[in-house]
Design a protein around this motif. Structure first.
Motif, PDB file in Angstrom:
ATOM      1  N   ILE A 299      26.743  53.698  23.418  1.00 48.15           N
ATOM      2  CA  ILE A 299      28.118  53.040  23.296  1.00 48.15           C
ATOM      3  C   ILE A 299      27.181  51.875  23.878  1.00 48.15           C
ATOM      4  N   ALA A 300      28.423  51.470  25.234  1.00 47.29           N
ATOM      5  CA  ALA A 300      27.931  50.512  25.922  1.00 47.29           C
ATOM      6  C   ALA A 300      27.916  51.255  27.362  1.00 47.29           C
ATOM      7  N   GLN A 301      27.284  49.387  28.276  1.00 41.99           N
ATOM      8  CA  GLN A 301      26.765  50.169  29.171  1.00 41.99           C
ATOM      9  C   GLN A 301      28.795  49.344  30.405  1.00 41.99           C
TER      10      GLN A 301
ATOM     11  N   ALA B 245      25.038  51.296  36.285  1.00 46.17           N
ATOM     12  CA  ALA B 245      23.745  52.212  35.413  1.00 46.17           C
ATOM     13  C   ALA B 245      24.676  52.691  34.396  1.00 46.17           C
ATOM     14  N   THR B 246      25.810  53.734  34.931  1.00 44.97           N
ATOM     15  CA  THR B 246      25.922  54.828  33.914  1.00 44.97           C
ATOM     16  C   THR B 246      26.116  53.913  32.469  1.00 44.97           C
TER      17      THR B 246
ATOM     18  N   PRO C 234      19.893  54.603  26.468  1.00 45.21           N
ATOM     19  CA  PRO C 234      19.198  54.118  27.259  1.00 45.21           C
ATOM     20  C   PRO C 234      19.135  53.045  28.644  1.00 45.21           C
ATOM     21  N   VAL C 235      17.881  52.853  28.045  1.00 40.59           N
ATOM     22  CA  VAL C 235      17.036  51.227  29.121  1.00 40.59           C
ATOM     23  C   VAL C 235      17.848  50.812  29.177  1.00 40.59           C
TER      24      VAL C 235
ATOM     25  N   GLY D 176      31.731  60.278  26.485  1.00 37.81           N
ATOM     26  CA  GLY D 176      31.532  60.539  27.491  1.00 37.81           C
ATOM     27  C   GLY D 176      31.580  59.300  28.641  1.00 37.81           C
ATOM     28  N   ARG D 177      30.752  59.959  29.874  1.00 41.46           N
ATOM     29  CA  ARG D 177      30.337  58.222  30.615  1.00 41.46           C
ATOM     30  C   ARG D 177      29.319  58.972  31.493  1.00 41.46           C
TER      31      ARG D 177
END
Length: 540
Positions: free
Chosen positions: A505-507, A288-289, A336-337, A424-425
């Motif tokens: 940016i990316a999952q 989910a991050t 974000p989702v 960040g992550r």
């Protein structure tokens, strides 16, 4: 059934010419043991009330059980575990769980609803990191004894102190380590100065899981053995050995030699090289991050939405970063989702456009750009993202210096709101629920410095939008599924038109390389990759 794009696990298929045989000879590890190589730098505690991060989740889930589990292939589905069944009252304020009667802890003591209630109460009384999510549901150390209680040995009742979506609470029970049930009597026998056994549980385990902790030498070695009295079918492996290994090249060599069965945390070039070996297979699990770029909206420069739009919408090469920096680390995701949920929306049309960025900066009174800094954790893929960002910011006239550091240095500056730009992550928990990500990334109910809402990354970035907050709060309390989905979509559309201070940016992808002999290994999006059904096929 979720679309394939949301399935959390995918196995990279090797070219046909490689799968016909096993290739070069190698020294296989014992058939009844699994040898795992991974970094344990962030494995600081095994206490379910205190441990955080994927490293702890990966290990602790094998010592403990939770009331419910989330299906690894479809993270919107929950299935029974310690709880045979559960009900939600009309209005969603009471959750009732009927527990199995045949479960025993490693100590031999029967597991009852009293242990389950005490375990959750203990999380709130200790008030460590994992208490935060329960406090967001209205639980406190003061109300825990009455709100979370055992009605009898087989019945656990949870009364929600404030209105919230009960599905989100159930998902937290199924995915968070704070939902693990511990052996109350064993833990209290090791209590020191009222710590509820925290010091002892840091390096010990007292659960009902398929494995028991055998030995743990921090940042060196952890071993677990098959539990003698597990309530499900016994684990198929007799022993699991986890070695602390941080060097990608070393992991690659040991996998190639047959000295490891599973390894994670390797660089993309090493993963690509190993994927060409016929005896190995690469698996990726979506978390989910999110990887993100964030700016500090409390800084006068980034308080201007035109500057945020220039930096976060037009000076990030989303496609280039996803394709060039993040293979095996993440997949393009600009909302974000995450994808695959009913409320998910298609990717927005953000694109690298230095001309548009320069125009916005000129409108904001910065025709010559400005100097800034990018804080970043000094490891891959963060440094690769930061380097790309530095180059694309320059095309918009922004001169950025990269400040690499440790996680504490980078995220510490974010918690103190003293940064300018951060790569960040972060993001939601493991719950497959829109609120989880929105709450973590953009929700900010109190933007004052004194509020200290450091668990909310919206607060960390200093950005607050009352209308966005209202939509997120209203959606959480809406029990009608269609209405709730519509509200979560409105919240995301609000983010399209109003630029927040954090841009996904990316999952995240968690990439593991396994020997083909390893069967039954299913990486879990929450990090709770249970090894009870893993076994090895001998090729000797």
């Amino acid at each position: 059934m979720l679309p394939a794009s949301h399935l959390p696990l995918k196995r990279r298929h090797l070219p046909a010419l490689f799968v016909a045989g096993w290739g070069a000879a190698h020294a296989d590890s014992p058939d009844d043991q699994l040898l795992v190589g991974m970094s344990m730098n962030n494995l600081l505690s095994l206490d379910p009330a205190a441990a955080t991060g994927l490293d702890a989740a990966t290990v602790a889930c094998n010592f403990y059980d939770s009331l419910l589990e989330v299906d690894a292939a479809d993270t919107t589905k929950m299935r029974p575990s310690l709880a045979e069944s559960w009900t939600v009252s009309e209005g969603g304020r009471r959750l009732t769980f009927k527990l199995r009667q045949d479960v025993r802890f490693a100590s031999g003591r029967p597991l009852t609803a009293a242990h389950a209630a005490w375990s959750l109460q203990r999380v709130l009384k200790l008030n460590l990191a994992l208490a935060s999510v329960w406090k967001s549901y209205g639980f406190t150390a003061a109300n825990a004894a009455t709100a979370i209680r055992a009605e009898d040995a087989g019945t656990l009742v949870m009364d929600l102190p404030q209105p919230t979506d009960p599905v989100l609470v159930l998902m937290t029970l199924a995915t968070s380590m704070s939902g693990y049930v511990v052996d109350r009597d064993t833990v209290l026998a090791h209590e020191v100065k009222g710590d509820l056994g925290n010091a002892w549980l840091t390096t010990h385990a007292a659960g009902s899981g398929a494995f028991e902790l055998e030995e743990w030498r921090p940042k060196e070695l952890l071993t677990m053995r098959r539990a003698a009295r597990y309530w499900q079918a016994p684990a198929r492996l007799r022993r699991v050995v986890v070695r602390h290994m941080t060097e990608s090249q070393t992991l690659r060599l040991m996998l190639a030699r047959g000295d490891l069965d599973v390894a994670g945390g390797m660089s993309a070039p090493d993963v690509r090289a190993l994927a060409r070996r016929p005896e190995l297979v690469v698996e990726e699990v979506r978390r989910a991050t999110m990887y993100y770029v964030a700016v500090n909206a409390r800084h006068p420069r980034f308080a201007d939405e035109r500057v945020r739009r220039a930096v976060l919408r037009h000076l990030i090469d989303f496609q280039g970063v996803a394709g060039g920096v993040l293979p095996f680390y993440g997949e393009l995701q600009m909302r974000p989702v995450p994808p695959g949920l009913p409320a998910s929306l298609p990717q927005p049309p953000y694109s690298f456009d230095p001309t548009a960025a320069r125009r916005l900066l000129a409108q904001a009174g910065l025709p010559n750009g400005f100097d800034t800094t990018i804080r970043v954790v000094a490891e891959a893929p963060f440094t690769g993202i930061a380097t790309s960002l530095q180059a694309t910011l320059a095309e918009g006239g922004i001169r950025a210096s990269i400040l690499p550091g440790t996680g504490n240095q980078v995220y510490g500056a974010m918690r103190e709101r003293t940064f300018e730009i951060i790569v960040g992550r972060g993001g939601g928990g493991a719950e497959a629920h829109p609120h989880s990500s929105l709450r973590a990334l953009v929700y900010n109910p109190d933007n004052r410095d004194s509020a200290r809402l450091s668990n909310f990354q919206g607060w960390r970035t200093g950005y607050a939008d009352p209308e966005l907050n209202r939509l997120i709060e209203q959606a959480l309390l809406t029990l009608d599924a269609a209405e709730q989905t519509a509200l979560y979509r409105q919240a995301q559309q609000r983010l399209d038109s109003h630029v927040a201070a954090i841009q996904p940016i990316a999952q995240m992808l968690d990439t593991q390389v396994l020997r083909r002999a390893v069967q039954g290994y299913v990486g879990h999006p929450s990090g709770a990759t249970r090894l009870r059904e893993v076994y090895k096929v001998s090729k000797r």
